[in-house]
Design an enzyme around this catalytic site. Structure first.
Site, mmCIF file in Angstrom:
data_model
loop_
_atom_site.group_PDB
_atom_site.id
_atom_site.type_symbol
_atom_site.label_atom_id
_atom_site.label_comp_id
_atom_site.label_asym_id
_atom_site.label_seq_id
_atom_site.Cartn_x
_atom_site.Cartn_y
_atom_site.Cartn_z
ATOM 1 N N ARG A 57 23.984 16.369 46.556
ATOM 2 C CA ARG A 57 24.947 15.765 47.005
ATOM 3 C C ARG A 57 25.523 14.596 47.101
ATOM 4 N NH1 ARG A 57 21.108 12.530 50.474
ATOM 5 N NH2 ARG A 57 18.809 11.927 49.609
ATOM 6 N N GLY A 83 21.620 10.059 53.291
ATOM 7 C CA GLY A 83 22.160 11.406 53.716
ATOM 8 C C GLY A 83 23.789 11.151 53.455
ATOM 9 N N LYS A 89 23.294 20.800 64.755
ATOM 10 C CA LYS A 89 22.726 21.886 64.184
ATOM 11 C C LYS A 89 22.677 22.077 66.040
ATOM 12 C CE LYS A 89 20.538 22.492 60.156
ATOM 13 N NZ LYS A 89 19.940 22.569 58.818
ATOM 14 N N ASP A 146 19.712 17.313 63.201
ATOM 15 C CA ASP A 146 19.313 18.338 63.464
ATOM 16 C C ASP A 146 17.630 18.466 65.352
ATOM 17 O OD1 ASP A 146 17.412 20.521 63.211
ATOM 18 O OD2 ASP A 146 16.561 19.875 61.623
ATOM 19 N N PHE A 167 20.395 25.743 55.984
ATOM 20 C CA PHE A 167 20.286 24.728 55.417
ATOM 21 C C PHE A 167 21.331 24.532 54.993
ATOM 22 C CE2 PHE A 167 18.407 21.794 52.487
ATOM 23 C CZ PHE A 167 17.325 21.115 53.221
ATOM 24 N N VAL A 168 21.999 23.508 55.048
ATOM 25 C CA VAL A 168 23.371 22.720 54.500
ATOM 26 C C VAL A 168 22.830 21.831 53.360
ATOM 27 C CG1 VAL A 168 25.022 24.139 55.560
ATOM 28 C CG2 VAL A 168 23.942 21.742 55.779
#
Ligand code: IMP
Length: 177
Positions: A163, A43, A130, A102, A150-151
């Site tokens: 992505r 990510g 978050k 998160d 949710f991004v």
């Protein structure tokens, strides 16, 4: 905007500006060292590539893939290296580069793991945070606070998609529910 998104929350120009600021801050703080920047795959890869180029001092790079959720729904409290870090962290000033925090579990456990392996220091640089963080992690360099949605985009995925979107947006609920 991609058709699966509800809304774009961070546009390319805002991200570029903030990444530049983070790069300047890191270059200033580490001007007498050569930090080892560790990219948490997959990510963080886009953020990492842009961030490294915004840091105007020598840096080293490392790559690791981590997994913290073994059964998909709850955390085990254990973070495992799915793809091992090849760099030696002994005596290094490490900066962990993450896409999003998160619960904070992944980074809390892994930071301690690197200190146990002899890293001189471990700081965290994340693009997004978050609000629901339950594990207390100190984030030295942070891009943006976002709400608990949710991004995807700019490296973040849902089922390996999105992505490569150059912005960050909220995924429509119907796509994942
Ligand atoms: P934590 O250990 O709970 O902080 O989990 C962080 C990881 O969860 C991130 O590296 C992402 O892989 C994933 N994650 C959390 N929220 C999102 C999101 O909104 N979009 C995509 N991935 C997310």
């Amino acid at each position: 905007m991609h058709k699966d998104l509800e809304e774009i929350i961070l546009h390319e120009a805002e991200i570029e500006q903030r990444v530049k600021e983070l790069g300047d801050a890191i270059a200033k703080d580490y001007k007498c060292q050569e930090p080892l920047l560790i990219c948490i795959l997959r990510g963080a890869v886009i953020f990492f590539a842009d961030l490294c180029r915004a840091i105007d001092i020598p840096v080293q790079m490392g790559f690791v893939s981590l997994s913290s959720y073994k059964d998909g729904t709850s955390s085990t409290g254990n973070v495992e290296e799915r793809q091992k870090l090849m760099a030696d962290v002994k005596g290094k000033a490490v900066i962990l580069v993450e896409d999003i925090i998160d619960t904070g579990l992944t980074l809390k456990d892994y930071s301690q793991n690197l200190l146990d392996r002899g890293a001189e220091s471990v700081e965290i640089c994340c693009l997004l945070k978050k609000p629901e963080q339950v594990h207390n992690v100190d984030v030295q360099y942070q891009g943006f606070d976002i709400e608990n949605r949710f991004v995807v985009g700019y490296g973040l995925d849902y089922a390996e998609q999105y992505r490569n979107l150059p912005y960050v947006g909220i995924l429509k609920k119907e796509i994942y529910s």
